[in-house]
Design a protein around this motif. Sequence first.
Motif, PDB file in Angstrom:
ATOM      1  N   ASP A  52      19.891  67.034  56.395  1.00  0.00           N
ATOM      2  CA  ASP A  52      20.889  67.783  57.201  1.00  0.00           C
ATOM      3  C   ASP A  52      22.377  66.979  56.655  1.00  0.00           C
ATOM      4  OD1 ASP A  52      22.634  69.013  58.590  1.00  0.00           O
ATOM      5  OD2 ASP A  52      22.145  68.535  60.537  1.00  0.00           O
ATOM      6  N   SER A  53      23.160  67.594  55.981  1.00  0.00           N
ATOM      7  CA  SER A  53      24.215  67.078  55.383  1.00  0.00           C
ATOM      8  C   SER A  53      25.396  66.956  56.346  1.00  0.00           C
ATOM      9  CB  SER A  53      24.973  67.671  54.050  1.00  0.00           C
ATOM     10  OG  SER A  53      24.806  69.090  54.169  1.00  0.00           O
ATOM     11  N   THR A  54      25.277  67.784  57.437  1.00  0.00           N
ATOM     12  CA  THR A  54      26.324  68.160  58.312  1.00  0.00           C
ATOM     13  C   THR A  54      26.275  66.978  59.473  1.00  0.00           C
ATOM     14  OG1 THR A  54      25.365  69.979  59.475  1.00  0.00           O
ATOM     15  CG2 THR A  54      26.794  70.337  57.644  1.00  0.00           C
ATOM     16  N   GLU A  55      25.329  66.204  59.453  1.00  0.00           N
ATOM     17  CA  GLU A  55      24.866  65.423  60.633  1.00  0.00           C
ATOM     18  C   GLU A  55      25.904  64.612  61.196  1.00  0.00           C
ATOM     19  OE1 GLU A  55      23.065  61.417  58.402  1.00  0.00           O
ATOM     20  OE2 GLU A  55      22.521  63.816  57.857  1.00  0.00           O
ATOM     21  N   CYS A  56      25.967  63.997  62.496  1.00  0.00           N
ATOM     22  CA  CYS A  56      26.608  63.133  62.975  1.00  0.00           C
ATOM     23  C   CYS A  56      26.545  61.677  62.214  1.00  0.00           C
ATOM     24  CB  CYS A  56      26.088  62.869  64.484  1.00  0.00           C
ATOM     25  SG  CYS A  56      26.795  61.521  65.304  1.00  0.00           S
ATOM     26  N   SER A  57      27.669  61.037  61.890  1.00  0.00           N
ATOM     27  CA  SER A  57      27.646  59.767  61.422  1.00  0.00           C
ATOM     28  C   SER A  57      26.793  58.724  62.014  1.00  0.00           C
ATOM     29  CB  SER A  57      29.287  59.440  61.296  1.00  0.00           C
ATOM     30  OG  SER A  57      29.839  59.010  62.366  1.00  0.00           O
ATOM     31  N   LEU A  58      26.621  59.046  63.440  1.00  0.00           N
ATOM     32  CA  LEU A  58      25.741  57.726  63.890  1.00  0.00           C
ATOM     33  C   LEU A  58      24.537  58.423  64.450  1.00  0.00           C
ATOM     34  CD1 LEU A  58      28.572  56.475  66.458  1.00  0.00           C
ATOM     35  CD2 LEU A  58      27.813  55.573  64.209  1.00  0.00           C
ATOM     36  N   ALA A  59      24.005  59.390  63.509  1.00  0.00           N
ATOM     37  CA  ALA A  59      22.504  60.045  63.697  1.00  0.00           C
ATOM     38  C   ALA A  59      21.419  58.991  64.003  1.00  0.00           C
ATOM     39  CB  ALA A  59      22.491  60.848  62.758  1.00  0.00           C
ATOM     40  N   SER A  60      21.555  58.096  63.327  1.00  0.00           N
ATOM     41  CA  SER A  60      20.457  57.152  63.702  1.00  0.00           C
ATOM     42  C   SER A  60      20.102  56.572  64.927  1.00  0.00           C
ATOM     43  CB  SER A  60      20.303  55.959  62.493  1.00  0.00           C
ATOM     44  OG  SER A  60      21.644  55.129  62.971  1.00  0.00           O
ATOM     45  N   PHE A  61      21.229  56.743  65.868  1.00  0.00           N
ATOM     46  CA  PHE A  61      20.999  56.140  67.201  1.00  0.00           C
ATOM     47  C   PHE A  61      20.631  57.283  67.996  1.00  0.00           C
ATOM     48  CE2 PHE A  61      24.187  53.428  65.164  1.00  0.00           C
ATOM     49  CZ  PHE A  61      23.569  52.213  65.749  1.00  0.00           C
ATOM     50  N   ILE A  62      20.355  58.437  67.846  1.00  0.00           N
ATOM     51  CA  ILE A  62      20.131  59.552  68.479  1.00  0.00           C
ATOM     52  C   ILE A  62      18.545  59.939  68.719  1.00  0.00           C
ATOM     53  CG2 ILE A  62      20.341  62.171  68.878  1.00  0.00           C
ATOM     54  CD1 ILE A  62      23.253  61.952  67.919  1.00  0.00           C
ATOM     55  N   THR A  63      17.885  60.308  69.949  1.00  0.00           N
ATOM     56  CA  THR A  63      16.796  60.923  70.130  1.00  0.00           C
ATOM     57  C   THR A  63      16.901  62.283  70.449  1.00  0.00           C
ATOM     58  OG1 THR A  63      15.769  58.860  70.903  1.00  0.00           O
ATOM     59  CG2 THR A  63      14.689  60.750  71.297  1.00  0.00           C
ATOM     60  N   TYR A  64      16.015  63.349  69.758  1.00  0.00           N
ATOM     61  CA  TYR A  64      16.134  64.879  70.370  1.00  0.00           C
ATOM     62  C   TYR A  64      14.931  65.458  70.167  1.00  0.00           C
ATOM     63  CZ  TYR A  64      16.081  65.267  64.997  1.00  0.00           C
ATOM     64  OH  TYR A  64      15.565  65.439  63.760  1.00  0.00           O
ATOM     65  N   THR A  65      14.747  66.554  70.731  1.00  0.00           N
ATOM     66  CA  THR A  65      13.697  67.534  70.656  1.00  0.00           C
ATOM     67  C   THR A  65      13.989  68.880  70.044  1.00  0.00           C
ATOM     68  OG1 THR A  65      14.235  68.656  72.663  1.00  0.00           O
ATOM     69  CG2 THR A  65      12.779  66.761  72.634  1.00  0.00           C
ATOM     70  N   ASP A  66      13.170  69.340  69.157  1.00  0.00           N
ATOM     71  CA  ASP A  66      13.416  70.770  68.450  1.00  0.00           C
ATOM     72  C   ASP A  66      12.254  71.588  68.670  1.00  0.00           C
ATOM     73  OD1 ASP A  66      13.728  72.461  66.409  1.00  0.00           O
ATOM     74  OD2 ASP A  66      14.039  71.029  64.780  1.00  0.00           O
ATOM     75  N   ASP A  67      12.426  72.661  69.334  1.00  0.00           N
ATOM     76  CA  ASP A  67      11.337  73.467  69.450  1.00  0.00           C
ATOM     77  C   ASP A  67      11.403  74.656  68.165  1.00  0.00           C
ATOM     78  OD1 ASP A  67      13.522  75.166  70.056  1.00  0.00           O
ATOM     79  OD2 ASP A  67      13.138  75.759  71.987  1.00  0.00           O
ATOM     80  N   GLY A  68      12.119  74.575  67.293  1.00  0.00           N
ATOM     81  CA  GLY A  68      12.199  75.580  66.191  1.00  0.00           C
ATOM     82  C   GLY A  68      13.273  76.349  66.001  1.00  0.00           C
ATOM     83  N   THR A  69      14.058  76.764  67.491  1.00  0.00           N
ATOM     84  CA  THR A  69      14.958  77.529  67.482  1.00  0.00           C
ATOM     85  C   THR A  69      16.248  76.925  68.244  1.00  0.00           C
ATOM     86  OG1 THR A  69      14.390  78.096  69.790  1.00  0.00           O
ATOM     87  CG2 THR A  69      13.514  79.473  67.895  1.00  0.00           C
ATOM     88  N   SER A  70      16.124  75.702  68.725  1.00  0.00           N
ATOM     89  CA  SER A  70      17.120  74.934  69.362  1.00  0.00           C
ATOM     90  C   SER A  70      16.934  73.454  69.282  1.00  0.00           C
ATOM     91  CB  SER A  70      17.674  75.512  70.798  1.00  0.00           C
ATOM     92  OG  SER A  70      16.620  75.355  71.669  1.00  0.00           O
ATOM     93  N   VAL A  71      17.725  72.675  69.359  1.00  0.00           N
ATOM     94  CA  VAL A  71      17.890  71.136  69.562  1.00  0.00           C
ATOM     95  C   VAL A  71      18.590  70.814  70.745  1.00  0.00           C
ATOM     96  CG1 VAL A  71      18.341  68.993  68.554  1.00  0.00           C
ATOM     97  CG2 VAL A  71      17.725  70.483  67.066  1.00  0.00           C
ATOM     98  N   THR A  72      17.724  69.856  71.417  1.00  0.00           N
ATOM     99  CA  THR A  72      18.371  69.319  72.602  1.00  0.00           C
ATOM    100  C   THR A  72      18.532  67.759  72.494  1.00  0.00           C
ATOM    101  OG1 THR A  72      17.474  70.742  74.032  1.00  0.00           O
ATOM    102  CG2 THR A  72      18.162  68.571  75.195  1.00  0.00           C
ATOM    103  N   ILE A  73      19.446  67.105  72.679  1.00  0.00           N
ATOM    104  CA  ILE A  73      19.833  65.695  72.367  1.00  0.00           C
ATOM    105  C   ILE A  73      19.337  65.184  73.892  1.00  0.00           C
ATOM    106  CG2 ILE A  73      21.594  63.838  71.981  1.00  0.00           C
ATOM    107  CD1 ILE A  73      21.509  65.718  69.644  1.00  0.00           C
TER     108      ILE A  73
END
Length: 317
Positions: A52-73
């Motif tokens: 993902d080239s549009t990521e947050c610059s601090l993305a390596s600090f984030i945990t998230y879930t992805d159900d295929g249709t939406s992401v939750t931080i």
Amino acid sequence: MLRFLVYSNMKNPLSLLLLIFSFSHFISFQGNADNDTDGDGVPDVIDAFPNDSTECSLASFITYTDDGTSVTITDCDVLVSGVMVIPDTIDGVPVTSIEEDAFSDCSQLTGVTIGNNVTSIGKRAFEACTSLTSVTIGVSVTSIGDGAFYQCDSLTSVTIGNGVTSIGEYTFYRCTSLTSITIPDSVTSIGESAFQSCSSLTSITIGESVTSIEEDAFKYCSSLTSITIPDSVTSIGMYAFSRCSNLTSVTIGDSVTNIHTYAFNQCYDLTSVTFGENSQLTSIGLLAFYRSVSYTHLRAHETPEHLVCRRLDEKKK
């Protein structure tokens, strides 16, 4: 530049050793550059969002879930520092929500920009982010959860998107550095203690769709000097502006029917309360202006005189 550093530190073995280590680390890092799927300059091995080239610059600090249709931080490393940009998408999937407590106690976080696909900010999501100075909330956010920015005491700037319809309880409680807030016309309710103890708040603009200002909403906003309640508001809750000790003037919109008990209690400098010519006020709660405005100031305005007289007579007894 490299030759200069080597030469200038040649007589200091420790400096030279550190330089060699840093240079070898740099070469190692560059050696992984080919393994960089999204071209962001961060090798995939340490990149939380390698596609993902549009990521947050601090993305390596984030945990998230992805159900295929939406992401939750869901979580963030409390050691994160600097400005956090919540991206619109991760791996092409829209980021739609920030879970409760996701960024709480990230005390080195200084700024947050929330992407335009996020629709909800959970309870206490940024609680006690004590270095946070600025927040920009995206246009798709409809609700800000209870205590979302609780005790962010360095927060000076908040931009609330035009999609927000409700501000929860204790949302900006004790944000003591916040000086002004504009509540957009999309908001219909301001929750209990939403801005309580924002002691530096001098300017509040309340949108034209707000219908209720709940209990304690602006209590202890001691730097506030004036407030205009728009015509959309029908009810001002208990203690809503209590102990706003520098408040001098209040203009109350025509649609307000009920000013609850102690609503403007102990606003010691309050000398002017103005009601519109078409005021629909039917009830002023017990001691609503206790130790605040004088009887003569209220009596002069367009409001049901028997209610004002009765309540202020109770105060004088």
